[in-house]
Design an enzyme around this catalytic site. Structure first.
Site, PDB file in Angstrom:
ATOM      1  N   GLU A 434      -9.260   0.154  -7.810  1.00 37.06           N
ATOM      2  CA  GLU A 434     -10.033   0.794  -6.847  1.00 37.06           C
ATOM      3  C   GLU A 434      -9.298   1.907  -6.845  1.00 37.06           C
ATOM      4  OE1 GLU A 434      -9.670  -0.150  -3.054  1.00 37.06           O
ATOM      5  OE2 GLU A 434     -10.680   1.345  -2.199  1.00 37.06           O
ATOM      6  N   ASP A 507      -7.290  -2.940  -2.258  1.00 38.30           N
ATOM      7  CA  ASP A 507      -6.650  -3.038  -1.061  1.00 38.30           C
ATOM      8  C   ASP A 507      -6.930  -4.265  -0.111  1.00 38.30           C
ATOM      9  OD1 ASP A 507      -4.775  -0.842  -1.446  1.00 38.30           O
ATOM     10  OD2 ASP A 507      -6.323   0.594  -0.734  1.00 38.30           O
ATOM     11  N   ASP A 509      -7.678  -4.228   2.717  1.00 37.68           N
ATOM     12  CA  ASP A 509      -8.404  -3.455   3.958  1.00 37.68           C
ATOM     13  C   ASP A 509      -9.969  -3.899   3.681  1.00 37.68           C
ATOM     14  OD1 ASP A 509      -9.174  -1.857   2.064  1.00 37.68           O
ATOM     15  OD2 ASP A 509      -7.841   0.010   3.207  1.00 37.68           O
ATOM     16  N   ASP A 511     -12.351  -1.606   3.235  1.00 37.16           N
ATOM     17  CA  ASP A 511     -12.999  -1.062   2.034  1.00 37.16           C
ATOM     18  C   ASP A 511     -12.783  -1.872   0.891  1.00 37.16           C
ATOM     19  OD1 ASP A 511     -14.297   0.923   3.406  1.00 37.16           O
ATOM     20  OD2 ASP A 511     -12.510   2.475   2.734  1.00 37.16           O
TER      21      ASP A 511
END
Ligand code: 0RA
Length: 643
Positions: A434, A507, A509, A511
């Protein structure tokens, strides 16, 4: 004989027969239960439960309790007739129960049960479970008495079947408690999710049967009850529960003849995928077979006849295609027959020709009747199929464009793919990364010979909510398809993949997890075999870093952090939570996440094809804890796999 009791001498004599009888199972367990890995281990449970389900199908058992006990054993209790306890006619002096547990293939009902599975991996008999257990205790409530018999070391009876007291008032039934033999199995720990998934399906397939599951192992206390008065109708509702159904009703029909029977439940949803799940004698036929063939053929025929009769399809218009009719269809096709032939690579394909005509006839007659009785639903079904056919033509156009476009790109590979130099797919890995900056570090961190990088920008399209024409026009998806190189949807051919491992790197997180979810959904839906064959992985960049002296240490997750703190109690404050891949420089990224000798990858698996649907709904749903739980429990730590 000095020093030995009379008792043990006579046990010795019976040991000999048992070893002769069950020896082949211990010598070649794979022939009886498929493998000595987790699948084989769980097979022991299925075997005992299948016997109890047979009692239910014969009309004698209403409830089955499966318990994983704290000591690692598994207990299956049923309220069937109980295994016969009297002397076996062919084995003077021995109880029928002992014979059922110590002689191969003696488990079948003496009276002859119509649908007993023969051959295949199931139905090998409960004696196989005994052969592969270090200890097995049998309790039978029958004729007002409780009987007990214990076996050890792969099925050696520790005496004759004995009455230990009265049975609880009016009770009949069998209790089998076994400890899988650790010298046979690679691993002897049962997985609760594997067990409950299967028990739930058994309960769906056997209307009204109550199956209870209890996990009593330390730290895992769990209880579940599965009981469905609607049987496979409830199953279809369950599969469609997280989707928008096209109409409220779930259709149902059944038919039987000459020792075979079929049951079908169906409902359409507004989605674009077909999910027909078929079973033969309660066993999932993942590769389909004759029953599915008969169903597909008849459903196409019935819907076309119906559409013409109601003038929803004009005389000049072409017939609706099967695939258009099946768009959004969720159906269970469950058949029972005397001698099922399981064929195909995974023995998951039903070969009996006679069942095809039964299913076809049943569908031709009874689905047509159902449509007559439900004209509103019938109209909705046809309208959806017509829509699907229009979109199929548009998708064909989009696919042609994609093909032409990739042909123009020379090798056909997407421009942003940073490919590896090896051309042996078995050693190649594709990291889907990403964001451009992370893509940059990954590019520097990789082994250029075997590791390729495909950077993905922004959110990728949710394929659950789009038809294929739109999906195929999406540039990120086009890049994925071209890089993997094995086609898409029905054209997907897993033997053509350019990389053995497709690794999602995003990641830790919110997102990142969203992007992972969208990508997983894409693979589940559009490249199903990629997931089924274990090619999809999730990379695990560390969540924390801390300094130990001058050295930086990375910790994968909260558990790793807790363990680290146990060893370094004074370290409580130096910790840093890593926010993104971008925070690591390329050698850190290599060390922690990409280097095959040091990283921890999670392999994504789907244990049961029938669950893939549910999985997609979970992945796409709004229930974040449920989604996290799924990803955690379905991902295996690759470091512990011998691949
Ligand atoms: C042989 C004959 C009969 C039942 C069973 C075996 C039987 C086996 C298992 C294994 C687990 N639960 C079970 N329940 C029954 C027929 C009994 C009769 O005819 O009375």
């Amino acid at each position: 004989m000095t020093g030995k009791s009379k008792g043990s001498a006579s046990y010795g004599a019976s040991d000999i027969t048992v070893l002769e009888g069950l020896e082949p199972v211990r010598v070649r367990p794979g022939m009886y239960i498929g493998s000595t890995g987790p699948a084989g281990l769980h097979h022991l449970i299925w075997e005992v439960v299948d016997n109890a389900v047979d009692e239910a199908m014969a009309g004698y058992c209403t409830r089955i309790d499966v318990t994983l006990l704290a000591d690692g054993s598994c207990r299956v209790v049923d309220d069937g007739r109980g295994i016969p306890t009297d002397e076996h006619p062919q084995y003077p002096g021995k109880s029928a129960a002992e014979i059922v547990l110590t002689v191969l293939h003696a488990g079948g009902k003496f009276g002859g049960s119509g649908y007993k599975v023969s051959g295949g991996l199931h139905g090998v008999g409960v004696s196989v479970v005994n052969a592969l257990s270090s200890k097995l205790t049998l309790e039978i409530d029958r004729d007002g008495n409780r009987h007990q018999l214990e076996f050890r070391d792969g099925g050696k009876p520790q005496g004759p079947l004995r009455v230990t007291g009265p049975a609880p008032s009016g009770r009949t039934g069998t209790t089998v408690t076994f400890v899988p033999d650790p010298t046979i199995f690679d691993e002897v720990e049962f997985r609760a999710q594997t067990v409950t998934e299967r028990l739930q399906i058994m309960a769906f397939l056997n209307r009204g049967l109550e199956i209870r599951f209890t996990d009593q192992r330390a730290g895992r206390a769990a209880k579940e009850v599965f009981k469905y008065s609607g049987g496979i109708v409830d199953y279809v509702r369950h599969l469609n529960s997280s989707k928008e159904s096209l109409f409220r009703k779930v259709g149902y029909y059944d038919q039987s003849e000459e020792g075979q029977e079929v049951e079908v439940a169906f409902q359409w949803n507004t989605g674009y995928y077909e999910s027909i799940h078929s079973f033969a004698n309660g066993i999932a036929t993942i590769e389909g077979g004759m029953h599915e063939e008969g169903f597909r053929k008849a459903i196409t025929n019935v819907l076309n006849r119906y559409a013409r009769k109601r003038n929803l399809l004009k005389e000049k218009e072409e017939n609706l295609k099967g695939e258009d009719i099946r768009e959004g269809l969720t159906a269970i096709v469950s058949v029972r027959l005397a001698s099922p032939q399981f064929e195909g690579q995974t023995k998951g394909k039903l070969g009996n020709v006679s069942i095809r005509s039964l299913v076809e006839r049943a569908t031709n007659e009874k689905l047509a009747d159902w449509l007559e009785e439900n004209p509103r639903e019938g109209g909705q079904m046809v309208a959806k199929a017509i829509q699907a056919s229009r979109s199929r033509m548009a998708a064909q156009h989009a696919r042609d464009l994609t093909r032409r476009k990739s042909a123009l790109d020379g090798a056909g590979l997407p421009g942003k793919l940073v490919d590896c130099s090896s051309r042996d797919p078995r050693e190649c890995e594709l990291f889907i990364v990403e964001g451009n900056s992370a893509g940059g570090s990954a590019k520097d961190a990789r082994d250029p010979r075997t590791q390729a990088i495909l950077p993905i920008r922004g959110k990728i399209l949710n394929v659950e909510k789009a038809r294929s024409d739109k999906i195929l026009k999406n540039t990120e998806i086009q890049a994925l398809i071209a890089a993997i190189g094995a086609g898409v949807e029905a054209d997907f051919d897993v033997s053509k993949i350019r990389y053995d491992k497709i690794i999602l790197l995003a990641d830790a997180d919110v997102d990142g997890s969203h992007i992972r979810t969208l990508l997983l959904t894409f693979f589940f839906r559009q490249m199903t075999e990629l997931v089924n064959n274990g090619h999809v992985y999730v990379a695990q960049p560390p969540l924390f870093s801390t300094l130990v002296g001058k050295e930086k240490a990375y910790l994968r997750d909260d558990l790793a952090k807790a363990r680290f703190l146990e060893e370094h109690p004074d370290h409580r404050n130096e910790f840093q939570r890593l926010k993104g891949l971008g925070e690591m420089d390329y050698d850190e990224l290599r060390e922690t996440t990409m280097d095959p000798t040091k990283r921890a990858l999670l392999q994504i698996t789907v244990e049961q094809a029938a669950l893939a649907d549910e999985v997609c709904s979970i992945l796409m749903g709004d229930d974040v804890p449920q989604r996290r739980h799924f990803i955690q429990t379905n991902a295996k730590d690759v470091r512990f796999l011998d691949i």
